[in-house]
Each structure stands twice: as structure tokens, then as C-alpha cells.
Design a protein around this motif. Sequence first.
Motif, PDB file in Angstrom:
ATOM      1  N   PRO A  57      32.721  24.470   9.798  1.00 10.52           N
ATOM      2  CA  PRO A  57      31.387  24.176  10.312  1.00 10.52           C
ATOM      3  C   PRO A  57      30.471  23.678   9.194  1.00 10.52           C
ATOM      4  N   GLN A  58      29.296  23.213   9.613  1.00  2.38           N
ATOM      5  CA  GLN A  58      28.287  22.790   8.639  1.00  2.38           C
ATOM      6  C   GLN A  58      27.533  23.990   8.091  1.00  2.38           C
ATOM      7  N   ALA A  59      27.487  25.066   8.850  1.00  5.32           N
ATOM      8  CA  ALA A  59      26.723  26.249   8.447  1.00  5.32           C
ATOM      9  C   ALA A  59      27.290  27.498   9.108  1.00  5.32           C
TER      10      ALA A  59
ATOM     11  N   GLU B  25      28.642  36.980   2.769  1.00  6.96           N
ATOM     12  CA  GLU B  25      29.901  37.015   2.010  1.00  6.96           C
ATOM     13  C   GLU B  25      30.747  35.776   2.308  1.00  6.96           C
ATOM     14  N   LEU B  26      30.855  35.421   3.582  1.00  7.66           N
ATOM     15  CA  LEU B  26      31.624  34.239   3.972  1.00  7.66           C
ATOM     16  C   LEU B  26      30.996  32.961   3.417  1.00  7.66           C
ATOM     17  N   SER B  27      29.685  32.902   3.433  1.00  5.72           N
ATOM     18  CA  SER B  27      28.962  31.749   2.886  1.00  5.72           C
ATOM     19  C   SER B  27      29.310  31.544   1.417  1.00  5.72           C
ATOM     20  N   GLN B  28      29.343  32.631   0.678  1.00  6.62           N
ATOM     21  CA  GLN B  28      29.678  32.543  -0.751  1.00  6.62           C
ATOM     22  C   GLN B  28      31.140  32.159  -0.959  1.00  6.62           C
ATOM     23  N   LEU B  29      32.038  32.755  -0.193  1.00  8.67           N
ATOM     24  CA  LEU B  29      33.464  32.486  -0.357  1.00  8.67           C
ATOM     25  C   LEU B  29      33.836  31.061   0.047  1.00  8.67           C
ATOM     26  N   LEU B  30      33.195  30.542   1.081  1.00 13.13           N
ATOM     27  CA  LEU B  30      33.527  29.207   1.590  1.00 13.13           C
ATOM     28  C   LEU B  30      32.567  28.125   1.102  1.00 13.13           C
ATOM     29  N   GLN B  31      31.535  28.545   0.381  1.00 13.44           N
ATOM     30  CA  GLN B  31      30.522  27.623  -0.136  1.00 13.44           C
ATOM     31  C   GLN B  31      29.915  26.784   0.989  1.00 13.44           C
ATOM     32  N   LEU B  32      29.531  27.491   2.050  1.00 14.53           N
ATOM     33  CA  LEU B  32      28.848  26.891   3.191  1.00 14.53           C
ATOM     34  C   LEU B  32      27.467  27.538   3.315  1.00 14.53           C
TER      35      LEU B  32
ATOM     36  N   VAL C   5      22.662  30.171   7.455  1.00 11.02           N
ATOM     37  CA  VAL C   5      21.439  29.872   8.202  1.00 11.02           C
ATOM     38  C   VAL C   5      21.080  31.126   8.990  1.00 11.02           C
ATOM     39  N   ASP C   6      19.977  31.739   8.637  1.00  8.15           N
ATOM     40  CA  ASP C   6      19.589  32.951   9.357  1.00  8.15           C
ATOM     41  C   ASP C   6      18.239  32.798  10.054  1.00  8.15           C
ATOM     42  N   GLU C   7      17.838  31.555  10.234  1.00  8.30           N
ATOM     43  CA  GLU C   7      16.625  31.272  10.998  1.00  8.30           C
ATOM     44  C   GLU C   7      16.977  30.297  12.113  1.00  8.30           C
ATOM     45  N   GLY C   8      16.216  30.340  13.165  1.00  3.93           N
ATOM     46  CA  GLY C   8      16.442  29.433  14.285  1.00  3.93           C
ATOM     47  C   GLY C   8      17.023  30.126  15.500  1.00  3.93           C
TER      48      GLY C   8
ATOM     49  N   VAL D 266      28.517  24.992  13.952  1.00  2.00           N
ATOM     50  CA  VAL D 266      28.194  26.267  13.327  1.00  2.00           C
ATOM     51  C   VAL D 266      29.302  27.278  13.574  1.00  2.00           C
ATOM     52  N   ALA D 267      29.394  28.217  12.652  1.00  5.79           N
ATOM     53  CA  ALA D 267      30.238  29.388  12.855  1.00  5.79           C
ATOM     54  C   ALA D 267      29.303  30.553  13.123  1.00  5.79           C
ATOM     55  N   LEU D 268      29.453  31.163  14.271  1.00  7.32           N
ATOM     56  CA  LEU D 268      28.667  32.322  14.657  1.00  7.32           C
ATOM     57  C   LEU D 268      29.445  33.552  14.211  1.00  7.32           C
TER      58      LEU D 268
END
Length: 192
Positions: free
Chosen positions: A68-70, A95-102, A105-108, A145-147
Motif C-alpha cells: 500500500p501507499q500508507a 512498528e510496521l511503518s518502520q519495518l516496511l518504510q511506509l 497515517v493516523d488522521e482522516g 492503504v493497509a488497515l
Amino acid sequence: MQIEVDYCGECQKHQPRKVIAPCSYHQGLGAWIGAIKYQGQLAALPVLCRALVTRIKVLEQQGLITLPQAIMPVPLHPKRLQQRGFNQAWLIARELSQLLQLPLVDEGLTRRQDTRPQAGLSGAQRRRNLHDAFILADDFAFQRVALVDDVVTTGTTVSEIARLFEARYVHVQVWCLARAEAPGLLDDLDSE
């Protein structure tokens, strides 16, 4: 040679929501997920997230998913967040964001209703409980996105959220640490 496919023959009729999880909740991980969620015991979180990343990368290499993009966590209602002190889905997503460098997004996406906890509710009760519980901002800018959640049981929470994304043609993948199978499903597999 084994060929991986998105759905089995029967599921191709319905195309259920894809849930990517490295583990089964009922095969030993329930206690660890519960410790993370209800007691803030986070020691297992990095290991479980690395297992999820491994699963994601395998599926990507097989051409079954596109990254995903985010990454977006399932939000908690502000009241529940205040009571618990943290959102386990946000911790997993970070944690996933850091590991996958993606990007994380926690707003919206907002949980606008303070619903009852889903644990212990039937499928129909879960659907009623979460109906219109979330809202997606008009200016949401991503197309894939990945939820992220800790565990997916009936899929009610992620389906309710995915419905909002899909109405705007946003592709949603569901990532979680563990998948809770329907009662009795594993009994049939163990007897083979």
C-alpha cells in the motif's frame, strides 16, 4: 509446482475481504494478543510484527498483493483511548511503518461513536454495534492503504471501515497480528 491464487473456487463467487495475518489467534497467540491489548505488555509486539512483515513480503513476491501507499490503524474512540492509555492498533501500525518504510497515517479516519467492546458479541450484534461508527475525512489522499488491527475475528470492524474507503475507490488490505477462525474450523483441520 504449487500455484498461489487469491481465492479458492467457492470463495471466488463471493470474493471475501483479504486478511493478511501471520498467525492463528486460537493456536497459542490469543494470550499474547490479549496481553498487548488489555495489559499493555508489549514484549511480543515486535516479534509478531516481524512475522507479519515476513508474510506480507512473501505475498508481495508471489504477486498476490501490492504494497500500500500508507498504513492506517483502526482508531479507538477518544474515550476508550483515554481509558486504555494507548491504541494497540496504532502501536502495531507504527512498528510496521518502520519495518516496511511506509508512511503511518493516523488522521482522516475517526471513530465517532463510543461503541461497546466487540468481544463477546455475536456477528449480528457486532454489525449493529459498529454501524456508522467511523467517518473518513473528505480530503483522504491515498489510493491504497493497509488497515491495521491486532486481531480480526468476524471482520466486522475492518469491513465497516473498508466500506468507507471502497466508496471512494480506495483499495484496502487488512493486516493483523492474528486471525481468529470461526469456532470449530480448526477442529475439522486437526482431525485430518
